[in-house]
Design a protein around this motif. Sequence first.
Motif, short mmCIF file in Angstrom:
data_model
loop_
_atom_site.label_atom_id
_atom_site.label_comp_id
_atom_site.label_asym_id
_atom_site.label_seq_id
_atom_site.Cartn_x
_atom_site.Cartn_y
_atom_site.Cartn_z
N GLY A 29 0.82 -1.21 0.00
CA GLY A 29 0.00 0.00 0.00
C GLY A 29 0.86 1.25 0.00
O GLY A 29 0.57 2.22 -0.72
N THR A 30 1.91 1.24 0.79
CA THR A 30 2.84 2.37 0.83
C THR A 30 3.54 2.54 -0.51
O THR A 30 3.65 3.66 -1.02
CB THR A 30 3.89 2.16 1.94
OG1 THR A 30 3.23 2.08 3.19
CG2 THR A 30 4.91 3.29 1.97
N GLN A 71 10.86 -6.42 -0.89
CA GLN A 71 9.42 -6.17 -0.77
C GLN A 71 8.97 -5.12 -1.79
O GLN A 71 7.95 -5.30 -2.45
CB GLN A 71 9.08 -5.72 0.65
CG GLN A 71 7.63 -5.32 0.85
CD GLN A 71 6.68 -6.49 0.88
OE1 GLN A 71 7.08 -7.65 0.80
NE2 GLN A 71 5.40 -6.20 0.96
N VAL A 72 9.70 -4.04 -1.90
CA VAL A 72 9.37 -3.00 -2.87
C VAL A 72 9.36 -3.59 -4.27
O VAL A 72 8.44 -3.33 -5.07
CB VAL A 72 10.34 -1.80 -2.77
CG1 VAL A 72 10.19 -0.87 -3.96
CG2 VAL A 72 10.11 -1.05 -1.47
N CYS A 73 10.34 -4.41 -4.59
CA CYS A 73 10.43 -5.05 -5.90
C CYS A 73 9.17 -5.88 -6.17
O CYS A 73 8.54 -5.76 -7.22
CB CYS A 73 11.69 -5.91 -5.96
SG CYS A 73 11.87 -6.89 -7.46
N GLU A 74 8.80 -6.73 -5.21
CA GLU A 74 7.62 -7.58 -5.39
C GLU A 74 6.35 -6.74 -5.53
O GLU A 74 5.49 -7.04 -6.35
CB GLU A 74 7.47 -8.57 -4.22
CG GLU A 74 8.55 -9.63 -4.16
CD GLU A 74 8.51 -10.63 -5.30
OE1 GLU A 74 7.54 -10.67 -6.08
OE2 GLU A 74 9.48 -11.41 -5.40
N SER A 78 3.91 -6.63 -8.82
CA SER A 78 2.50 -6.96 -8.66
C SER A 78 1.61 -5.81 -9.14
O SER A 78 0.66 -6.02 -9.89
CB SER A 78 2.21 -7.29 -7.19
OG SER A 78 0.86 -7.54 -7.00
N ALA A 79 1.92 -4.60 -8.70
CA ALA A 79 1.12 -3.44 -9.10
C ALA A 79 1.24 -3.19 -10.59
O ALA A 79 0.24 -2.84 -11.25
CB ALA A 79 1.57 -2.21 -8.31
N GLY A 80 2.42 -3.37 -11.13
CA GLY A 80 2.64 -3.13 -12.56
C GLY A 80 1.80 -4.03 -13.44
O GLY A 80 1.37 -3.62 -14.53
#
Length: 119
Positions: A29-30, A71-74, A78-80
Amino acid sequence: MAFASKIITCLLVLTIYIAAPTESHITCGTVSSTMAQCISYLTNGGPLPSSCCVAVKSLNLMAQTTPDRRQVCECLKSAGKEIKGLNIDLVATLPTTCGVSLSYPIGFNTNCDSISVAV
């Protein structure tokens, strides 16, 4: 002998305390809310909004540990996948365009588990 065992105990506690964290404290979410400033640019191109680069730099500063970067990478992968019309070339070059140097590529094929922060 008791003194030596106290020193060893202190060293063990200190080692555990300074060991790298194994969990990320960054949520998807962040990541999504931070990077929302970039979606228009990453789908339509055009001029890069300065707010997007502020977001990229902010996210880079937030993710200073290996678990956070993974985590940011995953989260980004996912969002992409949910964003229609995402320009993969713009995504891949966004960090560099914003003046952020990463030691790994940005893209859907990035192996997030291979990302680490050099000590």
